[in-house]
Design an enzyme around this catalytic site. Structure first.
Site, PDB file in Angstrom:
ATOM      1  N   ASN A  30     -14.746 -43.429  30.965  1.00  0.00           N
ATOM      2  CA  ASN A  30     -14.148 -44.307  30.134  1.00  0.00           C
ATOM      3  C   ASN A  30     -12.966 -44.903  30.754  1.00  0.00           C
ATOM      4  O   ASN A  30     -12.244 -44.141  31.602  1.00  0.00           O
ATOM      5  CB  ASN A  30     -14.042 -43.901  28.658  1.00  0.00           C
ATOM      6  CG  ASN A  30     -13.365 -42.445  28.382  1.00  0.00           C
ATOM      7  OD1 ASN A  30     -12.248 -42.444  28.722  1.00  0.00           O
ATOM      8  ND2 ASN A  30     -14.294 -41.675  28.057  1.00  0.00           N
ATOM      9  N   GLU A  75     -13.544 -41.255  23.148  1.00  0.00           N
ATOM     10  CA  GLU A  75     -12.344 -41.009  23.469  1.00  0.00           C
ATOM     11  C   GLU A  75     -11.077 -41.834  23.338  1.00  0.00           C
ATOM     12  O   GLU A  75      -9.922 -41.696  23.895  1.00  0.00           O
ATOM     13  CB  GLU A  75     -12.110 -40.575  25.260  1.00  0.00           C
ATOM     14  CG  GLU A  75     -13.127 -39.562  25.835  1.00  0.00           C
ATOM     15  CD  GLU A  75     -12.772 -38.199  25.218  1.00  0.00           C
ATOM     16  OE1 GLU A  75     -11.852 -38.176  24.528  1.00  0.00           O
ATOM     17  OE2 GLU A  75     -13.509 -37.149  26.060  1.00  0.00           O
TER      18      GLU A  75
END
Length: 198
Positions: A30, A75
């Site tokens: 990410n 996240e």
């Protein structure tokens, strides 16, 4: 004022490049960019090799989507905590490269020696230091806390069994930092192999 569409497109490109270069997997990793109203972040559940600007989400500090559709990366707490602790940081990149994961498991206790002896000049500028943090469940506040603490004096962290994370002042430098980190690990590995041969 930021050009959100431009930044979203560039963040998607960063992840496409990371995928094409084998730095991360299609489903893993990410990235984010800090902006004045929160931050842009890659979505959850979308193939990293084909991301476009329209896929990138804008979220606030509660993880609520304020622009775009879909779910942000699991996240997001990790990104938020890093931004709250480091005002000099405007981009976070987390990749699930197998070499980084292997080092986090096999060389945790000797990592400082690896960094000192094998880090390139470029890597030392981008990364400063390199630390390893113990595994914590992904997407949790516990992981966010332990990683952000490790980044107080460093720009790079290996997460045990969970790849690598780098921070930088912008998203292109974050991508370069991740490449420099992996270059350092490859150099160490190649030297170990060659010394074993000779």
């Amino acid at each position: 004022m930021e050009d959100i569409d431009l930044l979203a497109g560039e963040l998607a490109e960063v992840m496409r490049i990371a995928y094409i270069k084998g730095i991360t997997t299609g489903g893993g990793g990410n990235a984010s960019i800090r902006i004045s109203d929160g931050f842009l972040i890659t979505p959850s559940g979308k193939f990293k090799g084909r991301l476009e600007g329209k896929d990138i989400l804008m979220i606030n500090n509660r993880g609520e989507v304020i622009r775009g559709t879909g779910k942000p990366s699991s996240e997001w707490r990790l990104h938020l905590k890093i931004y709250s602790m480091r005002e000099d940081i405007n981009s976070v990149l987390h990749c699930h490269h197998p070499l980084a994961t292997a080092f986090s498991i096999s060389f945790r206790d000797s990592l400082k020696d690896i960094v000192r002896d094998f880090m390139t000049e470029e890597a030392s500028i981008f990364l400063k230091e390199l630390t390893v943090v113990p595994w914590r469940p992904f997407g949790t506040q516990e992981l966010a806390d332990i990683v952000s603490e490790a980044l107080k004096d460093s720009n790079a962290v290996l997460i045990e069994r969970h790849g690598a994370l780098v921070v930088a002042e912008d998203h292109w430098k974050a991508l370069a930092a991740m490449e420099s980190l992996l270059e350092t690990l490859w150099i160490f590995l190649f030297c170990k192999i060659l010394r074993g041969i000779t």
